[in-house]
Structure formats: C-alpha cells, structure tokens
Design an enzyme around this catalytic site. Sequence first.
Site, PDB file in Angstrom:
ATOM      1  CE  LYS A 286      -3.653  -1.978   2.708  1.00 29.74           C
ATOM      2  NZ  LYS A 286      -4.918  -1.647   1.699  1.00 29.74           N
ATOM      3  NE  ARG A 360     -10.824 -10.035  -2.167  1.00 30.08           N
ATOM      4  CZ  ARG A 360     -11.265  -9.151  -2.845  1.00 30.08           C
ATOM      5  NH1 ARG A 360     -11.397  -9.405  -4.269  1.00 30.08           N
ATOM      6  NH2 ARG A 360     -11.209  -7.862  -2.711  1.00 30.08           N
TER       7      ARG A 360
END
Length: 503
Positions: A286, A360
Amino acid sequence: MDFSIKGCDWSKGEAKGFLTGKSDCIVLGIFEAQTLSGAALDIDTATKGLISRVVKAGDMDGKRGKTLFLHEVSGIGASRVLLVGLGKQDAFNQKAYNDAATTAWRALLATKVVQVTFSLAQLPVDERSSDWGVRAAILALRNETYRFTQMKSKPEPASHTLKRVVFSVDPADEKAAKVAIKQAVALANGMDLTRDLGNLPGNVCTPIYLGNTAKKIAKDWGLKAEVLGLKQIQALKMGSFLSVARASVEPPQFIVLHYQGAAAKAAPVVLVGKGITFDTGGISLKPGEGMDEMKYDMCGAGSVLGTMRAVAEMGLKINVVAIVPTCENMPGGNATKPGDIVTSMKGLTIEVLNTDAEGRLILCDALTYAERFKPAAVIDVATLTGACVIALGGHNSGLFSTNDALAGELLDASREANDPAWRMPLDDEYQDQLKSNFADLANIGGRPAGAVTAACFLSRFTESYPWAHLDIAGTAWKGGAAKGATGRPVPLLAQFLIDRAGQ
C-alpha cells in the site's frame, strides 16, 4: 451511569412527579413553528407560560441543533430546563431524534449537572415506541462519553459530572423501556470493546491479543473459547488463510467463540469477522500515506467479539458462534507473491493476483470451517474493499446476500438499530470477472464492481447455508480530526440476533 424509567402520560396530567421532583435539569424538545405539546406544554403551564414566552421572543425557534438553558425556573423542582430544537415535526424521523439526543447530551456534558430528567424518548418518531427512544438515547450518550485513553501516560479524567438519567416514557412502554435500558447498556459495552480493539495500535492488538480477548470474554460471561494456533490451522489445510499470514513474525490465530442461550440442538447463527491486525498490502504494498489506519483492518473481528459480549450480557435465547481468522499481512522474503496459487480449505485453488486483496483469502477458509456447525445463518463482517467506500461512503455498510429472507432481516435490523446498511447486487454475471487461466478462481476481478466481485468470491464458499456479507470498510472507523473506530456494525448484528431470539 445510572438509568431509570418513570411512566408518564402528559396528556392526563400525570406529570406532577416530574414537575416537583428534584433534578439538575429537565430536557424538553421544541418543534419548529408548532404549538407546544406533551412535556413542553405541561412545563409551560407549570411555569406560567415561560416556555411560550421564550419561543415567542425568538430565543428558541425550534430549528434542529439549537439549544437553550433556562435557569432558576419557578414552578418546577429542576434547577434548569434545557430546550432542544427538533426541526419540523413532519420531518422528525429516527435520524432527527438521534441528532436531537446527541445535541442534548453534548450541551449537558458541558455543564456540571449530575441528575437529568429526559423527556425526548416520548416524542413521536416513525411510529417507534418510547422504549426505542430510551435505547437510542442511551447509545447516543455512551457514544458521546466514549474516550480512548489506554495508550496515554497521563490520561485526562472525564470532564462531565453526569451520573443519573431518568427517562419519562409512556406508561404502556414502561416494562419494555426497562428491558431497553439493559439492552442499550450491553450494546454500548460491546461497542466500547469493539472501538477499543480498533483503536489499539497494531503492535498491541496482535492476533494473540485478539485470542486472549476472546478467552477473557468467555471467562467473564460463561462462553466457550477455542484458539487454534499455526499447527492446528495447518492440520485443517487452511492454505488460503496461511498464505496471508506466512510473512509475519506474529503467529496467526483462529478463534472460535461459542455462546449457548438456547437448546443445544438449536442451529446457531455464525458470525465471521476478518481479523487482519495490520495490513501493509503484502508484496502488493500500500502507499505509505494513511497506512497507519490499516490497524483498523481487524474491525470485522472486533465487531464480532463486541457483539458476542453484548449478546452474553443481554442473555439472548439463541445460539451464536463467532469465528475470527486473524493474522498480519506483511511483506517479506517468504511472503506470498502476485501470481502464486494457493489451495483453500474447501479444495478450490486460488490465483493470488493481488496480495492486498487478502481479507477474502482468510475469510474463505473460515466460511468453510463454519459448515461444521450446520448453521441457521452465517454472516461475515469485514473491512473488505475500498470499492465499497467509493460506492457507499461512510454512512451505509454494504450488504450482500444470496438469501433474500436473510437480507431482509438484516435490513430491518439496520433500520431498527440506526446502523444503516444498503443491499448491493450479487448477480451471477459478476462471477465471470474472477476467472483464472491457471486456477479455479482469482482473488480479484479487476476495478469494475470491486466490492461486488469480492463478495462473489466469498459466495463460492457458502453454498451449504444462508449467508450474508457486510462490507464495513466505510463505516468501521472515521478519519481526520474525529479519527477512531465507530463500533459499527455491533448495533445491527445485535438487533438481528435480538429479533432472531424473539426478544
């Protein structure tokens, strides 16, 4: 803080006890451009038209957000009266009520009041009864008094002096209002736990810390906690979960917390919370700006643990299982690389095209694990996608479900709890975006409909039970000057369970 209830029908002249009872302040609501009614009318009569004169003079016009303290008012036992503007009566809905309650608490907390009489719970709000108003008001107050000071060497003490609140309610709602107090306090305690966990830094709130928190909840409230370590997770063949955890020095934990409030044979509701205690993005790193907020990537886990605490304190007659897969997502020499293929607990192979789509990957194995409980329903909660923030902002949580009845229950609970959610699409056509040339599916589906394809990914692991997914990436915390965890969606989840339990 002590809360109590007193039934009062203002229309039948039953207000004498409120008018003569000793209190530091009575809180009254004033509608814009309306004649006085209810508590305001009775107190206006007792004070020989004082409220009417104040309104007529323009000192209180009833507009939303306006407040006015009246001091040394003759004819009543309270030393002050707080007038709160409610806006137009025909637009007075749940949000307006919450805004009015929050406005009142902020004004009161800035004074030295100790005991308050609160009449706003009896206002007409979308056909809600006054017990609903009591619960909403208590939650608004606890939200205003919450402070996170655990990491400060010299925390400032609370500046307010408020200790007791007496709520006036319609006599028919008196019994329900007492239940509402219990529920509201339990909810607030659960939300406080959720907020504390979210606000703690990543070097404190580690996977082991979350595991210990679950054990403490179990010890304090009579639940059963299991915390599985690395070897046990490996034995379960949770390859997808482990692919995220592998580069961190913090060992992963797989938390299972059992609450039994109904018969043992009754199928439980299973809550699954994403527990990434710090998310760097892994090899798909990120940007540095704002990365400190990635300590909030475990707010799904925090909300599930907070809900379990609230459910236990309320003593709901329902069985609930909480599952929390928790780890860090870090870069490193042994980190999962973009293009790697991992095998989930279900046996499906997953091409990891982006290591920052890690939530996920840990949830899918937890959703497979949930099958063993033969659940009545499974709800997963996760700060899953930035795409959901783009779609819905910070007001609504994203709700996805393959079961219309379950989705309807959750939407009803969100409205009742003032914890808004919005149902998002989950059409089969979106599944095509997850196709992989090399594995059973990819972990991302490109930029279009990113929140939807993330939910589609999870749906591949939920065919055996009714399932819903809450994407709380936009609602779990706030940034800027008001930075901090919100405690959402504990109210929504708890209300859903209250409704399921018939309580």
